[in-house]
Design a protein around this motif. Structure first.
Motif, short mmCIF file in Angstrom:
data_model
loop_
_atom_site.label_atom_id
_atom_site.label_comp_id
_atom_site.label_asym_id
_atom_site.label_seq_id
_atom_site.Cartn_x
_atom_site.Cartn_y
_atom_site.Cartn_z
N THR A 164 44.10 -56.28 3.60
CA THR A 164 43.26 -56.90 4.63
C THR A 164 43.39 -58.41 4.50
O THR A 164 43.23 -58.96 3.39
CB THR A 164 41.79 -56.51 4.45
OG1 THR A 164 41.67 -55.09 4.50
CG2 THR A 164 40.93 -57.14 5.54
N GLN A 165 43.67 -59.10 5.59
CA GLN A 165 43.76 -60.56 5.55
C GLN A 165 42.37 -61.15 5.43
O GLN A 165 41.47 -60.84 6.23
CB GLN A 165 44.47 -61.09 6.80
CG GLN A 165 44.81 -62.57 6.72
CD GLN A 165 45.81 -63.01 7.78
OE1 GLN A 165 46.27 -62.19 8.57
NE2 GLN A 165 46.15 -64.29 7.78
N VAL A 166 42.16 -62.01 4.40
CA VAL A 166 40.83 -62.57 4.16
C VAL A 166 40.76 -64.06 4.45
O VAL A 166 39.68 -64.64 4.49
CB VAL A 166 40.35 -62.28 2.72
CG1 VAL A 166 40.12 -60.80 2.52
CG2 VAL A 166 41.32 -62.80 1.67
N SER A 167 41.92 -64.70 4.63
CA SER A 167 41.97 -66.10 5.06
C SER A 167 43.35 -66.34 5.65
O SER A 167 44.16 -65.43 5.76
CB SER A 167 41.71 -67.05 3.88
OG SER A 167 42.84 -67.08 3.02
N ASP A 168 43.62 -67.59 6.01
CA ASP A 168 44.90 -67.89 6.64
C ASP A 168 46.08 -67.46 5.77
O ASP A 168 47.11 -67.03 6.27
CB ASP A 168 45.02 -69.40 6.93
CG ASP A 168 44.17 -69.80 8.12
OD1 ASP A 168 43.69 -68.90 8.84
OD2 ASP A 168 43.98 -71.02 8.33
N ARG A 169 45.93 -67.59 4.45
CA ARG A 169 47.07 -67.36 3.57
C ARG A 169 46.79 -66.35 2.45
O ARG A 169 47.55 -66.27 1.49
CB ARG A 169 47.52 -68.68 2.94
CG ARG A 169 48.07 -69.66 3.96
CD ARG A 169 48.62 -70.90 3.29
NE ARG A 169 49.19 -71.82 4.26
CZ ARG A 169 49.71 -73.00 3.94
NH1 ARG A 169 49.72 -73.39 2.68
NH2 ARG A 169 50.21 -73.78 4.88
N SER A 170 45.73 -65.61 2.53
CA SER A 170 45.43 -64.68 1.43
C SER A 170 45.04 -63.30 1.97
O SER A 170 44.47 -63.17 3.05
CB SER A 170 44.33 -65.22 0.53
OG SER A 170 43.15 -65.46 1.24
N TYR A 171 45.37 -62.31 1.16
CA TYR A 171 45.17 -60.90 1.52
C TYR A 171 44.53 -60.17 0.34
O TYR A 171 44.85 -60.45 -0.81
CB TYR A 171 46.51 -60.23 1.85
CG TYR A 171 47.19 -60.76 3.08
CD1 TYR A 171 47.17 -60.04 4.27
CD2 TYR A 171 47.84 -62.00 3.06
CE1 TYR A 171 47.81 -60.53 5.41
CE2 TYR A 171 48.46 -62.50 4.20
CZ TYR A 171 48.44 -61.74 5.37
OH TYR A 171 49.06 -62.23 6.50
N GLN A 172 43.67 -59.21 0.65
CA GLN A 172 43.06 -58.39 -0.40
C GLN A 172 43.58 -56.96 -0.31
O GLN A 172 43.65 -56.36 0.77
CB GLN A 172 41.54 -58.38 -0.28
CG GLN A 172 40.89 -57.56 -1.42
CD GLN A 172 39.48 -58.01 -1.71
OE1 GLN A 172 38.75 -58.43 -0.81
NE2 GLN A 172 39.08 -57.95 -2.97
N ILE A 173 43.93 -56.43 -1.47
CA ILE A 173 44.44 -55.06 -1.51
C ILE A 173 43.28 -54.08 -1.39
O ILE A 173 42.15 -54.37 -1.80
CB ILE A 173 45.27 -54.82 -2.80
CG1 ILE A 173 46.16 -53.59 -2.65
CG2 ILE A 173 44.38 -54.72 -4.04
CD1 ILE A 173 47.29 -53.52 -3.65
N SER A 174 43.53 -52.92 -0.85
CA SER A 174 42.46 -51.97 -0.55
C SER A 174 41.90 -51.33 -1.81
O SER A 174 42.59 -51.16 -2.82
CB SER A 174 42.97 -50.87 0.39
OG SER A 174 43.84 -50.00 -0.32
#
Length: 258
Positions: A164-174
């Protein structure tokens, strides 16, 4: 800077990290740069700082353990794991595989393993044991937030399905992927190794060790694997004369326990 041999002994007393097992010129250069950055001129003074300042001690361990990681590093090797190695392991050992991701850094590799395994078996059947010496990177792994650069090599199907994209340049794994991995602190040079592994993944860390330390670690990996179990190493870490330590070359960067 002072007496580096004494410094190594003091570091071992503080952290249980044996600097004698690392390539000295490379490691000493890194440490000297860190000490200079702290505006300190001697090993003795730096040890006093480490003993009294926990933040500096954590920083030192993190700096020492050289965490460079990304998802799907060397994609052709992960493709080989998916196409040939995992089917071999399922056929040989069944679906309930015992997998250890050693020196896992920020979790990129164990999470990649889970995503690949999920193409074959349900997520609730997947269990990966992941270890690293650095407590800070294990904490990052458990949070599971990654810069987009870390994901650049990952197949797009995995990014869209499990992040899931959480900011312009960062993603969180499920969370469903995170639940499949158990993270623990572990020192390859001194702690006991898990037993009865079907697959051990240890990539891009052995290059920092001396030849003597490498041999000892490979022998311990061998003892940790079941017969016919596999060791997956990094692209610059081919084992010379694997038969001398109980391995046979199986495929590129994969070794089978004899």
């Amino acid at each position: 800077m002072g007496d580096y041999e004494l410094f190594k002994k003091q570091v071992f007393g503080l952290t249980q990290i044996d600097l004698s097992c690392y390539k000295e010129r490379q490691m000493k250069r890194r440490i000297d740069a860190l000490i200079t950055k702290c505006k300190i001129t001697s090993y003795e003074e730096y040890i006093r700082l480490l003993k009294t300042d926990k933040v500096r001690l954590d920083e030192f361990v993190a700096y020492l353990t050289i965490n460079v990681s990304e998802f799907y590093r060397n994609p052709e090797q992960w493709k080989l794991l998916e196409d040939e190695m995992l089917p071999y392991l399922f056929e040989r050992f069944g679906n309930d595989l015992h997998i250890w991701s050693a020196a896992c850094s920020t979790g990129d590799e164990p999470y990649t393993l889970v995503m690949l395994l999920a193409k074959f078996i349900p997520l609730d059947k997947i269990h990966v044991y992941a270890t690293d010496i650095d407590r800070q990177v294990l904490e990052k792994a458990q949070i599971g937030i990654y810069d987009e650069k870390s994901l650049k090599g990952l197949p797009k199907e995995f990014v869209s399905k499990y992040f899931t994209q959480v900011s312009d340049r960062s993603y969180q794994i499920s969370d469903q992927i995170k639940r499949c991995v158990k993270f623990c602190q572990h020192n390859l040079l001194k702690d006991r190794y898990p037993k009865e592994c079907d697959l051990i993944v240890c990539r891009n860390v052995m290059i920092y060790f001396t030849e003597e330390a490498k041999k000892e670690i490979y022998q311990k990996f061998n003892a940790s694997l079941k017969k016919d179990g596999l060791l997956f190493v990094g692209s610059t870490e081919q084992i010379i004369s694997p038969g001398n330590i109980g391995f046979a070359s199986f495929k590129s960067f994969f070794y089978k326990r004899l």
